[in-house]
Scaffold this active site. Sequence first.
Site, PDB file in Angstrom:
ATOM      1  N   GLU A  24       0.110  -4.136  11.480  1.00 55.25           N
ATOM      2  CA  GLU A  24      -0.349  -2.949  11.087  1.00 55.25           C
ATOM      3  C   GLU A  24       0.463  -2.055  12.250  1.00 55.25           C
ATOM      4  OE1 GLU A  24      -2.497  -1.693   8.834  1.00 55.25           O
ATOM      5  OE2 GLU A  24      -3.467  -3.626   8.035  1.00 55.25           O
ATOM      6  N   HIS A  76       0.752  -1.200  -0.147  1.00 59.07           N
ATOM      7  CA  HIS A  76       0.045   0.124   0.029  1.00 59.07           C
ATOM      8  C   HIS A  76       0.684   1.222   0.108  1.00 59.07           C
ATOM      9  CE1 HIS A  76      -3.715  -2.260   1.664  1.00 59.07           C
ATOM     10  NE2 HIS A  76      -3.672  -2.196   0.306  1.00 59.07           N
ATOM     11  N   GLU A 100       1.585   3.965   3.011  1.00 60.47           N
ATOM     12  CA  GLU A 100       2.129   3.626   4.290  1.00 60.47           C
ATOM     13  C   GLU A 100       3.713   3.557   4.418  1.00 60.47           C
ATOM     14  OE1 GLU A 100      -0.106  -0.320   4.467  1.00 60.47           O
ATOM     15  OE2 GLU A 100      -2.087   0.768   4.034  1.00 60.47           O
ATOM     16  N   HIS A 160       2.114  -3.266   7.122  1.00 60.93           N
ATOM     17  CA  HIS A 160       1.170  -2.504   6.861  1.00 60.93           C
ATOM     18  C   HIS A 160       1.231  -0.962   7.798  1.00 60.93           C
ATOM     19  CE1 HIS A 160      -0.947  -4.124   3.291  1.00 60.93           C
ATOM     20  NE2 HIS A 160      -0.131  -5.210   3.821  1.00 60.93           N
TER      21      HIS A 160
END
Length: 429
Positions: A376, A176, A179, A301
Amino acid sequence: MKLLVLLTLSVLVTAKVSYRNYKLYKIIPKDEQALQFLKNLEDSSTELLRYQFWNEVTEVGNEVSLMVAPDTQNLIEAALNESNVAQSVIMNDVQEVIDQENPKWRSGEANPVDWTVYNTLEEINNWLEQMVQEFPNQLEILRPGKTGQGRDIVGVKLDFSPNVRKKTIFVESNIHAREWITSATTTYILDQFFRITDVEQRNIIEAYTWYFFPVMNPDGFVYSHETNRMWRKTRTRYNIFCYGADPNRNWGYQWMNGGASQNPCSDIYAGPEPFSEPSVRVMKEFIETIAEDMVAYLDFHSFSQMLLLPFGHTIDHLNNYDEMKEIGRIAMDELEEVYGTDYVVGNVAETIYIAAGSSMDWVKGEFNTSIAVTYELRDKGSYGFLLPADQILPTAEETLVSVFSILREYRIRHPEDGDESTTSNVNLI
Ligand SMILES: [Zn+2]
């Protein structure tokens, strides 16, 4: 007239997107009605970027970050109030936070990779090349293929005793685009592998063959640096306005089985078919060549401070879920000891939302790789994707501690899973 349209379009294509006076709202849906309202808003988000969810709408009580353009704020606030959805503003001007995120953002000069700034794709790739030059016997540059826009996808293979066959570990980040903290963290980990002198940690590092791909989505990453800081997807053109598929909804395991969209304008557009995105296809084929020996797949992420386990399409606890949850909890407790950063651990579907078609699920589903986790990273939404650069080092340091914890705990439980390494005699940095 035609010329005017063309000119307007070219401005749209090349100008840097400004988020001046865009607000970021924190919203906690308190009941089903509020949740449904937000889900409807999420489903109707468009390419025109009047508003954008920074994380998915999931359940009653789960916080959502919603960014809204100046001319849409009254409308959205009125609609939220009408539906009894409480909101608070956490950023009054998103552009101001973007401008302050990276101290050298506008310098236009090449910055060293030293984890005090967010680096560009070129800087990261040059740094990888330099590392390979410095450690030619341990590192090898990898260019398994090209993106949709013709860029090389660049990674490295790391092995401190290349003549001994070992289990492999794959590390990926920035699939992504926006990020940025993720590639900053994985490059730090790679660098530390040449500096760490602790015996236990060296044993873990040297027991495996490592593959690092700091930027899995180079086209999107460049676009997030040069044009639109909030870009998430690839850059494949799907219609006149809408570009890109979500490269972490594009993998061919349970593809489109929930938590993905068939609308090309959506930020979670899964693509027209599995592996439609060239960069995803290239990495799929590469991973297939190393999968047989792969013991761990680490995907990075941001944001939310979670350690996620497979799967994204079902809340069922499959494979070695219970053991990995236990190991994950131990690792996140050790991470918290470093700077007090607290993480949640659980499978994707249960912990955040149904999200099918991710790289982690494909790896787990296809190869049953023992350790398959998605981090994350920081934070929980105060800055979201715009984590200030002075948080790179603490984030990377605490994350590295937890990577060692995961591997140590796994090795204690599975001594049979191989430690064929011999001590190397590399001169560390
Ligand atoms: Zn992500």
